[in-house]
Design a protein around this motif. Structure first.
Motif, PDB file in Angstrom:
ATOM      1  N   LYS A 148       0.795  -1.165  -0.087  1.00 23.24           N
ATOM      2  CA  LYS A 148       0.130   0.136  -0.101  1.00 23.24           C
ATOM      3  C   LYS A 148       0.846   1.037   0.034  1.00 23.24           C
ATOM      4  CE  LYS A 148      -3.878   2.288   2.708  1.00 23.24           C
ATOM      5  NZ  LYS A 148      -4.726   2.265   1.617  1.00 23.24           N
ATOM      6  N   GLY A 149       0.780   2.214  -0.977  1.00 22.78           N
ATOM      7  CA  GLY A 149       1.274   3.348  -0.909  1.00 22.78           C
ATOM      8  C   GLY A 149       2.613   3.220  -1.516  1.00 22.78           C
ATOM      9  N   GLY A 150       2.878   2.087  -2.346  1.00 22.83           N
ATOM     10  CA  GLY A 150       4.239   1.946  -2.840  1.00 22.83           C
ATOM     11  C   GLY A 150       4.888   3.017  -3.852  1.00 22.83           C
ATOM     12  N   TRP A 151       3.976   3.494  -4.464  1.00 17.41           N
ATOM     13  CA  TRP A 151       4.257   4.590  -5.491  1.00 17.41           C
ATOM     14  C   TRP A 151       4.146   6.077  -5.024  1.00 17.41           C
ATOM     15  CZ3 TRP A 151       7.403   4.424  -9.237  1.00 17.41           C
ATOM     16  CH2 TRP A 151       7.773   3.239  -9.946  1.00 17.41           C
ATOM     17  N   ASP A 152       3.566   6.032  -3.763  1.00 12.91           N
ATOM     18  CA  ASP A 152       2.951   7.293  -3.245  1.00 12.91           C
ATOM     19  C   ASP A 152       4.339   8.330  -3.191  1.00 12.91           C
ATOM     20  OD1 ASP A 152       0.480   6.347  -2.942  1.00 12.91           O
ATOM     21  OD2 ASP A 152       0.526   6.787  -0.904  1.00 12.91           O
ATOM     22  N   GLY A 153       4.066   9.565  -3.775  1.00 12.79           N
ATOM     23  CA  GLY A 153       5.288  10.622  -3.622  1.00 12.79           C
ATOM     24  C   GLY A 153       6.561  10.275  -4.559  1.00 12.79           C
ATOM     25  N   VAL A 154       6.446   8.971  -5.495  1.00  9.23           N
ATOM     26  CA  VAL A 154       7.538   8.525  -6.182  1.00  9.23           C
ATOM     27  C   VAL A 154       7.290   9.391  -7.518  1.00  9.23           C
ATOM     28  CG1 VAL A 154       8.959   6.980  -7.293  1.00  9.23           C
ATOM     29  CG2 VAL A 154       7.869   6.777  -5.057  1.00  9.23           C
ATOM     30  N   ALA A 155       8.330  10.234  -7.891  1.00  8.47           N
ATOM     31  CA  ALA A 155       8.114  10.774  -9.436  1.00  8.47           C
ATOM     32  C   ALA A 155       9.483  11.409  -9.774  1.00  8.47           C
ATOM     33  CB  ALA A 155       7.213  11.938  -9.296  1.00  8.47           C
TER      34      ALA A 155
END
Length: 163
Positions: A148-155
């Motif tokens: 859960k949230g593994g890509w949150d905030g990753v950019a």
């Protein structure tokens, strides 16, 4: 289907390379994803081979570490299946196995460059704000969160793991 999967061993390297040469265009190493792999070892536990009943490599998958911003990310692929075994579900077997092993190992996310209709069945969706080196089509940059949230905030830009 009499197929077994196992971690790729050092002795498998050239046979896997020959499989990739058989399955992909001669210019495969010119793709931008290969620049991200230059001088970087693949993630050994996520490099798998599928063998047929005669012990021959029927398919293979490798995964590589990359970074997106400050985040560590797995770059899935290449995955290939020998032409004599295509349509038997071997690529799906290898992908599911990689997702399982990566999740159990604690990796939070995986990305790839591929066809959304194919990879969507595994849970991959288009990544917004994640940019592969050109000339990659942004619609083919896909990812999946393994927790859960593994890509949150990753950019940001995808870069080699050791740069």
């Amino acid at each position: 289907m009499d197929i077994t999967t196992a971690r790729e061993k050092p002795d498998d390297w050239w046979e896997v390379e020959a499989l990739y040469d058989t399955c992909f265009a001669p210019g495969r190493t010119a793709l931008s994803s290969y620049r991200l792999r230059d001088g970087v070892d693949p993630i050994a536990q996520l490099c798998l081979v599928a063998r047929d009943g005669q012990g021959q490599i029927a398919g293979a998958i490798r995964n590589w570490p990359v970074r997106v911003g400050d985040a560590q990310v797995i770059l899935l692929g290449p995955v290939a299946v020998h032409p004599t075994h295509q349509g038997e579900g071997i690529a799906a077997l290898l992908i599911w196995r990689c997702l399982e092993v990566a999740a159990k190992a604690g990796w939070p996310r995986i990305m790839l460059v591929g066809d959304a209709p194919y990879y969507g069945r595994f849970g991959f969706t288009k990544l917004e704000g994640v940019t592969m080196p050109p000339p990659t089509n942004p619609d083919r940059v896909l990812g999946i969160a393994l927790r859960k949230g593994g890509w949150d905030g990753v950019a940001g830009d995808v870069v080699r793991a050791h740069d």
